[in-house]
Design a protein around this motif. Structure first.
Motif, PDB file in Angstrom:
ATOM      1  N   PRO A  77       1.011  -1.391  -0.050  1.00 31.81           N
ATOM      2  CA  PRO A  77       0.034  -0.079  -0.048  1.00 31.81           C
ATOM      3  C   PRO A  77       0.986   1.366  -0.201  1.00 31.81           C
ATOM      4  CG  PRO A  77      -0.406  -1.245   2.139  1.00 31.81           C
ATOM      5  CD  PRO A  77       0.733  -2.078   0.973  1.00 31.81           C
ATOM      6  N   THR A  78       2.127   1.212   0.567  1.00 30.17           N
ATOM      7  CA  THR A  78       2.838   2.259   0.669  1.00 30.17           C
ATOM      8  C   THR A  78       3.397   2.924  -0.783  1.00 30.17           C
ATOM      9  OG1 THR A  78       3.308   1.926   2.752  1.00 30.17           O
ATOM     10  CG2 THR A  78       4.776   3.452   1.777  1.00 30.17           C
ATOM     11  N   ALA A  79       3.781   1.572  -1.838  1.00 31.93           N
ATOM     12  CA  ALA A  79       4.312   1.876  -2.867  1.00 31.93           C
ATOM     13  C   ALA A  79       3.069   2.289  -3.718  1.00 31.93           C
ATOM     14  CB  ALA A  79       4.671   0.602  -3.494  1.00 31.93           C
ATOM     15  N   TYR A  80       1.801   1.826  -3.539  1.00 28.93           N
ATOM     16  CA  TYR A  80       0.713   2.294  -4.440  1.00 28.93           C
ATOM     17  C   TYR A  80       0.319   3.640  -4.199  1.00 28.93           C
ATOM     18  CZ  TYR A  80      -4.166   2.141  -5.712  1.00 28.93           C
ATOM     19  OH  TYR A  80      -5.512   2.410  -6.530  1.00 28.93           O
ATOM     20  N   ARG A  81       0.393   3.995  -2.847  1.00 27.06           N
ATOM     21  CA  ARG A  81       0.243   5.454  -2.438  1.00 27.06           C
ATOM     22  C   ARG A  81       1.246   6.619  -3.238  1.00 27.06           C
ATOM     23  NH1 ARG A  81      -1.999   8.372   2.459  1.00 27.06           N
ATOM     24  NH2 ARG A  81      -1.358  10.319   2.177  1.00 27.06           N
ATOM     25  N   ARG A  82       2.461   6.017  -3.379  1.00 30.29           N
ATOM     26  CA  ARG A  82       3.631   6.913  -3.995  1.00 30.29           C
ATOM     27  C   ARG A  82       3.224   6.825  -5.442  1.00 30.29           C
ATOM     28  NH1 ARG A  82       7.273   4.449  -0.527  1.00 30.29           N
ATOM     29  NH2 ARG A  82       7.798   2.637  -2.311  1.00 30.29           N
ATOM     30  N   ALA A  83       2.738   5.676  -6.040  1.00 32.10           N
ATOM     31  CA  ALA A  83       2.239   5.581  -7.471  1.00 32.10           C
ATOM     32  C   ALA A  83       1.382   6.702  -7.800  1.00 32.10           C
ATOM     33  CB  ALA A  83       2.111   4.217  -7.892  1.00 32.10           C
ATOM     34  N   LEU A  84       0.173   6.701  -7.027  1.00 27.70           N
ATOM     35  CA  LEU A  84      -0.743   7.468  -7.025  1.00 27.70           C
ATOM     36  C   LEU A  84      -0.406   9.105  -7.039  1.00 27.70           C
ATOM     37  CD1 LEU A  84      -3.732   5.763  -4.814  1.00 27.70           C
ATOM     38  CD2 LEU A  84      -3.442   6.038  -7.450  1.00 27.70           C
ATOM     39  N   GLY A  85       0.543   9.126  -6.235  1.00 29.73           N
ATOM     40  CA  GLY A  85       1.074  10.659  -6.162  1.00 29.73           C
ATOM     41  C   GLY A  85       1.649  11.287  -7.422  1.00 29.73           C
ATOM     42  N   GLY A  86       1.801  10.326  -8.622  1.00 25.74           N
ATOM     43  CA  GLY A  86       2.122  10.563  -9.938  1.00 25.74           C
ATOM     44  C   GLY A  86       1.227  11.190 -10.591  1.00 25.74           C
ATOM     45  N   PHE A  87      -0.055  11.336 -10.230  1.00 24.05           N
ATOM     46  CA  PHE A  87      -1.322  12.213 -10.704  1.00 24.05           C
ATOM     47  C   PHE A  87      -1.134  13.427 -10.118  1.00 24.05           C
ATOM     48  CE2 PHE A  87      -5.921  13.335 -10.917  1.00 24.05           C
ATOM     49  CZ  PHE A  87      -5.963  13.390 -12.349  1.00 24.05           C
ATOM     50  N   ALA A  88      -1.043  14.696 -10.812  1.00 18.62           N
ATOM     51  CA  ALA A  88      -1.021  16.009 -10.261  1.00 18.62           C
ATOM     52  C   ALA A  88      -2.566  16.637 -10.166  1.00 18.62           C
ATOM     53  CB  ALA A  88      -0.041  16.970 -11.371  1.00 18.62           C
ATOM     54  N   THR A  89      -2.692  17.059  -8.931  1.00 23.02           N
ATOM     55  CA  THR A  89      -4.061  17.431  -8.622  1.00 23.02           C
ATOM     56  C   THR A  89      -3.989  19.028  -8.280  1.00 23.02           C
ATOM     57  OG1 THR A  89      -4.027  16.884  -6.336  1.00 23.02           O
ATOM     58  CG2 THR A  89      -4.582  15.133  -7.818  1.00 23.02           C
ATOM     59  N   GLY A  90      -5.393  19.584  -8.114  1.00 26.33           N
ATOM     60  CA  GLY A  90      -5.387  20.930  -7.560  1.00 26.33           C
ATOM     61  C   GLY A  90      -5.462  20.567  -6.016  1.00 26.33           C
ATOM     62  N   VAL A  91      -5.573  21.614  -5.404  1.00 28.09           N
ATOM     63  CA  VAL A  91      -5.886  21.356  -3.970  1.00 28.09           C
ATOM     64  C   VAL A  91      -7.100  22.302  -3.541  1.00 28.09           C
ATOM     65  CG1 VAL A  91      -4.786  21.925  -1.683  1.00 28.09           C
ATOM     66  CG2 VAL A  91      -3.381  21.516  -3.775  1.00 28.09           C
ATOM     67  N   CYS A  92      -7.979  21.713  -2.789  1.00 28.37           N
ATOM     68  CA  CYS A  92      -9.318  22.419  -2.353  1.00 28.37           C
ATOM     69  C   CYS A  92      -9.343  22.150  -0.798  1.00 28.37           C
ATOM     70  CB  CYS A  92     -10.470  21.360  -3.031  1.00 28.37           C
ATOM     71  SG  CYS A  92     -10.450  21.401  -4.917  1.00 28.37           S
ATOM     72  N   VAL A  93     -10.199  22.979  -0.379  1.00 23.53           N
ATOM     73  CA  VAL A  93     -10.636  22.802   1.030  1.00 23.53           C
ATOM     74  C   VAL A  93     -12.225  22.812   0.868  1.00 23.53           C
ATOM     75  CG1 VAL A  93     -10.707  24.362   3.206  1.00 23.53           C
ATOM     76  CG2 VAL A  93      -8.503  24.163   2.018  1.00 23.53           C
ATOM     77  N   VAL A  94     -12.569  21.884   1.638  1.00 24.61           N
ATOM     78  CA  VAL A  94     -14.231  21.890   1.810  1.00 24.61           C
ATOM     79  C   VAL A  94     -14.589  22.338   3.103  1.00 24.61           C
ATOM     80  CG1 VAL A  94     -16.131  20.128   1.880  1.00 24.61           C
ATOM     81  CG2 VAL A  94     -14.161  19.691   0.393  1.00 24.61           C
ATOM     82  N   THR A  95     -15.425  23.137   3.022  1.00 29.08           N
ATOM     83  CA  THR A  95     -16.047  23.821   4.260  1.00 29.08           C
ATOM     84  C   THR A  95     -17.470  23.264   4.652  1.00 29.08           C
ATOM     85  OG1 THR A  95     -16.579  25.675   3.418  1.00 29.08           O
ATOM     86  CG2 THR A  95     -14.241  25.893   4.168  1.00 29.08           C
ATOM     87  N   ALA A  96     -17.521  23.401   5.997  1.00 29.89           N
ATOM     88  CA  ALA A  96     -19.075  23.019   5.942  1.00 29.89           C
ATOM     89  C   ALA A  96     -19.487  23.671   7.487  1.00 29.89           C
ATOM     90  CB  ALA A  96     -19.626  21.769   5.952  1.00 29.89           C
ATOM     91  N   HIS A  97     -20.606  23.997   7.925  1.00 27.94           N
ATOM     92  CA  HIS A  97     -21.074  24.271   9.251  1.00 27.94           C
ATOM     93  C   HIS A  97     -21.494  22.887  10.051  1.00 27.94           C
ATOM     94  CE1 HIS A  97     -21.158  28.575   9.011  1.00 27.94           C
ATOM     95  NE2 HIS A  97     -22.152  28.413   7.825  1.00 27.94           N
ATOM     96  N   THR A  98     -20.943  22.711  10.971  1.00 27.74           N
ATOM     97  CA  THR A  98     -20.921  21.327  11.510  1.00 27.74           C
ATOM     98  C   THR A  98     -21.433  21.539  13.245  1.00 27.74           C
ATOM     99  OG1 THR A  98     -18.810  21.126  12.601  1.00 27.74           O
ATOM    100  CG2 THR A  98     -19.035  20.541  10.259  1.00 27.74           C
TER     101      THR A  98
END
Length: 165
Positions: free
Chosen positions: A11-32
Motif C-alpha cells: 500500500p505504501t508503494a501504491y500511494r507513491r504511485a498515485l502521487g504521480g497524478f498531479a491534482t489541484g488543492v481544495c478545501v471543503v468547508t461546512a457548518h457542523t
C-alpha cells in the motif's frame, strides 16, 4: 464481491504511485455541530454538467469524518498558489474556522475569502467505498476569479499558472 487481498500488495508503494497524478488543492468547508470546519482534499472531480454534480472523498478514519459525513451542505474552494499554509493547516492542523477567515453573511456553508473558485453544494449522495466516503454534491452556486492555482504532485506543492487569454 471483492477479491481476497494480495499478500504481495504494497500500500505504501501504491500511494507513491498515485502521487504521480498531479491534482489541484481544495478545501471543503461546512457548518457542523463542532462549528465551521475545513478539510483539505485533492480527491475532487467534476461528475456532470447537467445536472451540475461534483464529488470528493473523505477518509473514514479521519477525526473529521463524522462532522463532514453529517453535513448536508458544503462548499468546495479551489486554492490559489499563495494559500499553501491554509492547505497545510486544514490538512494537518487546526480545522476550526475563525470568523475573519470566511464570509458568514449568508446561510451558505462557510465561504473562504481568497479562493480561485468556490462551489456551493448540497449532498446528492454518500457512497462508502473502501476506506473512504464518496460525497457527491449538487452544485447550486459558484464564484470564480483568475489566478495561479495551488497543485500537489508526488508529495509536493506546485503551481499551475493562469493561462494567458
Amino acid at each position: 464481491m471483492s477479491a481476497p487481498p494480495d499478500p504481495d500488495f504494497d500500500p505504501t508503494a501504491y500511494r507513491r504511485a498515485l502521487g504521480g497524478f498531479a491534482t489541484g488543492v481544495c478545501v471543503v468547508t461546512a457548518h457542523t455541530e463542532a462549528g465551521p470546519l475545513g478539510i483539505t482534499v485533492n480527491s475532487f472531480t467534476s461528475v456532470s454538467l447537467r445536472p451540475p454534480l461534483i464529488l470528493w472523498c473523505l477518509d473514514r478514519g479521519s477525526w473529521r469524518h463524522d462532522a463532514f459525513a453529517r453535513a448536508d451542505r458544503f462548499a468546495v474552494h479551489m486554492l490559489p498558489v499563495e494559500d499553501r499554509d491554509m492547505s497545510d493547516r486544514f490538512a494537518w492542523g487546526v480545522c476550526q474556522l475563525s470568523s475573519d477567515e470566511f464570509d458568514s453573511s449568508s446561510q451558505e456553508p462557510p465561504r473562504l475569502k481568497n479562493a480561485l473558485t468556490r462551489l456551493d453544494c448540497t449532498v446528492n449522495d454518500r457512497i462508502v467505498m473502501g476506506d473512504h466516503l464518496t460525497i457527491v454534491g449538487a452544485v447550486h452556486g459558484f464564484e470564480t476569479r483568475p489566478g495561479d492555482a495551488l497543485t500537489y504532485y508526488r508529495g509536493r506543492y506546485g503551481a499551475a499558472a493562469q493561462p494567458e487569454t
